[in-house]
Design an enzyme around this catalytic site. Structure first.
Site, short mmCIF file in Angstrom:
data_model
loop_
_atom_site.label_atom_id
_atom_site.label_comp_id
_atom_site.label_asym_id
_atom_site.label_seq_id
_atom_site.Cartn_x
_atom_site.Cartn_y
_atom_site.Cartn_z
N GLY A 15 8.79 -28.40 9.27
CA GLY A 15 8.47 -27.38 10.27
C GLY A 15 7.09 -26.81 10.03
N HIS A 21 9.54 -19.29 -0.69
CA HIS A 21 10.08 -17.94 -0.52
C HIS A 21 11.26 -17.81 -1.46
CE1 HIS A 21 11.27 -14.17 1.13
NE2 HIS A 21 12.25 -14.62 1.89
N ASP A 57 8.30 -9.08 0.64
CA ASP A 57 8.24 -9.86 1.88
C ASP A 57 9.24 -9.31 2.90
OD1 ASP A 57 7.19 -12.49 3.16
OD2 ASP A 57 9.35 -12.65 3.39
N GLU A 110 -1.82 -0.59 27.25
CA GLU A 110 -2.22 0.42 26.27
C GLU A 110 -1.50 0.30 24.94
OE1 GLU A 110 -4.79 2.17 26.58
OE2 GLU A 110 -5.17 1.73 28.68
N SER A 146 -13.75 4.29 18.85
CA SER A 146 -14.45 5.53 19.22
C SER A 146 -14.04 6.67 18.29
CB SER A 146 -14.10 5.91 20.66
OG SER A 146 -12.74 6.34 20.74
#
Length: 332
Positions: free
Chosen positions: A26, A108, A191, A227, A252
């Site tokens: 995979g 993992h 994790d 947004e 900003s």
């Protein structure tokens, strides 16, 4: 300070004459197999006969056979199938052939840490965990670089588990970027915590809740989507490139002031307490037991939650808006 290993720390000759078996093809499996192959390593891929990935692997010139045969003939066995099937794969295909001459590896630590897989004590057990999706890992490798990885040792009866793991890390290209030392416990628990509180659970629920708040207040769903969801990538990319400081430099001053003054009101002490509880459930095995039981029962609650979220209004609005964006890669 963490210990970090680079190319100079790897003895790549440790892979000479060794066969590496990659279980799965995979996202991670294909990148590991191809990167190792391109670095001159003898690679074989273990897949079920009916696997849709078989043709892809064979088209790349890789040899594909059954998982049981891969376990039997390989010196290094890297398990890269999903967490949910690793236990069964180990029991059925790997355990009958595992012995002290072989190294068992993972990307993992879930199944080792929570003891769904318990290898014999005379077998080296290690981890190389790339910190990138497989397609990115492969893309960066082909470009001449590599993605960082983590390395951990669970069992070291040979005394060479770390050296052998770093050789594997060289093989997949991660020594070019650096490999950070950790443990199976630390990798697994951090994790899971990252996925649940920020990367997946935290972000998706923050986005959904903000979307719902704006829509319930009478704002157009399309404007709400732009947004609180669409623009998220812009902010994350800035963080990815230069951390929070660079993100705040790039936005900003109005946005920066809102960050400092309102952010802590949204992510407040209640959220911090909840995060600590989530971490406790990871550390004491509560989450692992719940997830393992869910899979043994056929994933009824998982599938119900998946369906409910797939039908959320933000998904319908987002799908329509993304059709306007020809620059996006369309995914279904």
């Amino acid at each position: 300070m963490a210990t970090i290993y680079y190319d100079k720390d790897a003895d790549k000759t440790r892979l000479d004459g060794k066969r590496v078996g990659i279980m799965g093809y995979g996202s991670q499996g294909h990148a590991h197999a191809l990167n190792l192959r391109d670095n001159g390593v003898d690679v074989v891929v273990g897949l079920q006969a009916a696997s849709k990935s078989r043709e892809k692997a064979e088209a790349e010139g890789l040899r594909v056979t059954s998982a049981a045969e891969v376990a039997k003939e390989s010196d290094v066995i890297m398990v890269l199938v999903p967490d949910t099937v690793q236990g069964a794969l180990y029991k059925e295909a790997i355990e009958p052939s595992i012995d002290s001459s072989k190294t068992l590896m993972f990307a993992h630590g879930f199944n080792i840490h929570y003891k769904e897989i318990v290898p014999p004590p005379d077998v080296d057990v290690s981890m190389i965990a790339p910190k990138a999706p497989g397609h990115r890992m492969r893309e960066v490798f082909v470009g001449g670089s590599g993605v960082p990885s983590l390395v951990a040792i669970h069992q070291d009866p040979s005394g060479n588990a770390l050296a052998n793991a770093l050789a594997y890390g060289w093989g997949v290209g991660s020594m070019r970027a650096g490999i950070v030392a950790t443990t199976f416990k630390e990798e697994t628990e951090t994790d899971l915590f990252g996925e649940q509180t920020v990367l997946c659970g935290g972000v998706s629920n923050l986005v959904k809740t903000a979307f719902e708040t704006l829509v319930e207040a009478g704002y157009q769903p399309e404007i709400a989507y732009f947004e609180v969801c669409h623009e998220l990538k812009l902010i994350v990319d800035l963080m990815y490139e230069g951390g929070l400081k660079y993100m705040r430099y790039s936005i900003s001053e109005t946005a920066e002031y809102g960050d400092y003054s309102r952010g802590p009101r949204v992510i407040d002490d209640h959220v911090r307490a909840t995060m600590k509880q989530v971490l406790t459930e990871i550390q004491d095995g509560t989450f692992a037991r719940e997830w393992i039981a869910e899979n043994h029962e056929g994933q009824p609650r998982f599938k119900a939650m998946r369906e409910a979220d797939a039908n959320h209004e933000i998904e319908e609005v987002g799908e329509r808006l993304r059709e306007m964006m020809s620059f996006l890669k369309q995914t279904k």
